[in-house]
Design a protein around this motif. Sequence first.
Motif, short mmCIF file in Angstrom:
data_model
loop_
_atom_site.label_atom_id
_atom_site.label_comp_id
_atom_site.label_asym_id
_atom_site.label_seq_id
_atom_site.Cartn_x
_atom_site.Cartn_y
_atom_site.Cartn_z
N ILE A 1 23.71 22.36 6.70
CA ILE A 1 24.28 21.17 7.33
C ILE A 1 25.37 20.58 6.44
CG2 ILE A 1 23.77 18.85 8.17
CD1 ILE A 1 20.91 19.84 8.70
N GLU A 2 25.11 20.49 5.16
CA GLU A 2 26.08 19.92 4.23
C GLU A 2 27.37 20.74 4.18
OE1 GLU A 2 23.06 17.68 1.09
OE2 GLU A 2 23.86 19.66 0.58
N LYS B 1 18.88 24.57 7.24
CA LYS B 1 18.57 24.02 5.92
C LYS B 1 19.56 22.91 5.58
CE LYS B 1 16.98 28.54 4.25
NZ LYS B 1 17.26 29.62 3.27
N ARG B 2 19.17 22.08 4.63
CA ARG B 2 20.06 21.01 4.17
C ARG B 2 21.42 21.59 3.76
NH1 ARG B 2 20.48 15.94 1.65
NH2 ARG B 2 18.31 15.39 2.08
N SER B 3 21.41 22.69 3.01
CA SER B 3 22.67 23.26 2.52
C SER B 3 23.57 23.72 3.66
CB SER B 3 22.38 24.44 1.59
OG SER B 3 21.64 25.45 2.26
N ALA C 1 16.96 15.56 6.99
CA ALA C 1 16.94 17.00 6.67
C ALA C 1 15.64 17.63 7.15
CB ALA C 1 17.11 17.19 5.16
N LEU D 1 23.05 12.51 4.37
CA LEU D 1 21.89 13.10 5.04
C LEU D 1 20.62 12.65 4.33
CD1 LEU D 1 20.55 15.13 7.01
CD2 LEU D 1 21.14 16.95 5.38
N ALA E 1 15.38 20.58 10.08
CA ALA E 1 14.71 21.86 9.86
C ALA E 1 13.71 22.15 10.97
CB ALA E 1 14.01 21.86 8.50
#
Length: 204
Positions: A57-58, A53-55, A43, A38, A47
């Motif tokens: 998606i991860e 948030k990135r977290s 990211a 990503l 948003a």
Amino acid sequence: MTTKRLIVAITGASGAIYGIRLLQVLRTLPGWETHLVLSASGALTAAQEVDLKRSEIEALADEVHSVKDIGAVVSSGSFHTAGMVVAPCSMKTLAGIAHGLADNLVSRAADVVLKERRRLVLLARETPLNLAHLRNMVAVTEMGAIVFPPVPAFYVRPASLDDMVNHTVGRVLDLFDVDHSDLVKRWEGLRRPQPAALVRMPNP
């Protein structure tokens, strides 16, 4: 059951939902392992577009690799995968792949997929297209990649944006022979046209 690996990259073009939905679907399917890359722009766009948030998606992926980690496992052809999807694929990323720059993990992993003759699918998102975009699309196609602009299929009569996204993601999964259900309305031939009176016309 032998586990198959798919690299999923999300870059800074509009359409982050395509990569996210791909991860969501693969997470529910047995026998598939996802490796996410990503980018910072990806990211940021996610948003803005889907409030994730990135977290978050991860958390949808089995493995996550930093876009700066040029030594990650997906940077080597000896790490066997079914291929890679870049969803969405920015024009900068497309250019990097087309010219073999391999200057970050997205373009490096794509370069590896191409050199190993594995499947690379690029959901190129930009409009209108200039000559550089078109030439780069030709270049990656000649290398063996599949350019897959996420254009909605209106013949399936989508009732919502979700229907459009699912259809596109389902067609991408078809390219990797992923067994899925309820994402794609399969073509069953032409339907009888509606009477003119039933066709909604826009107000002048």
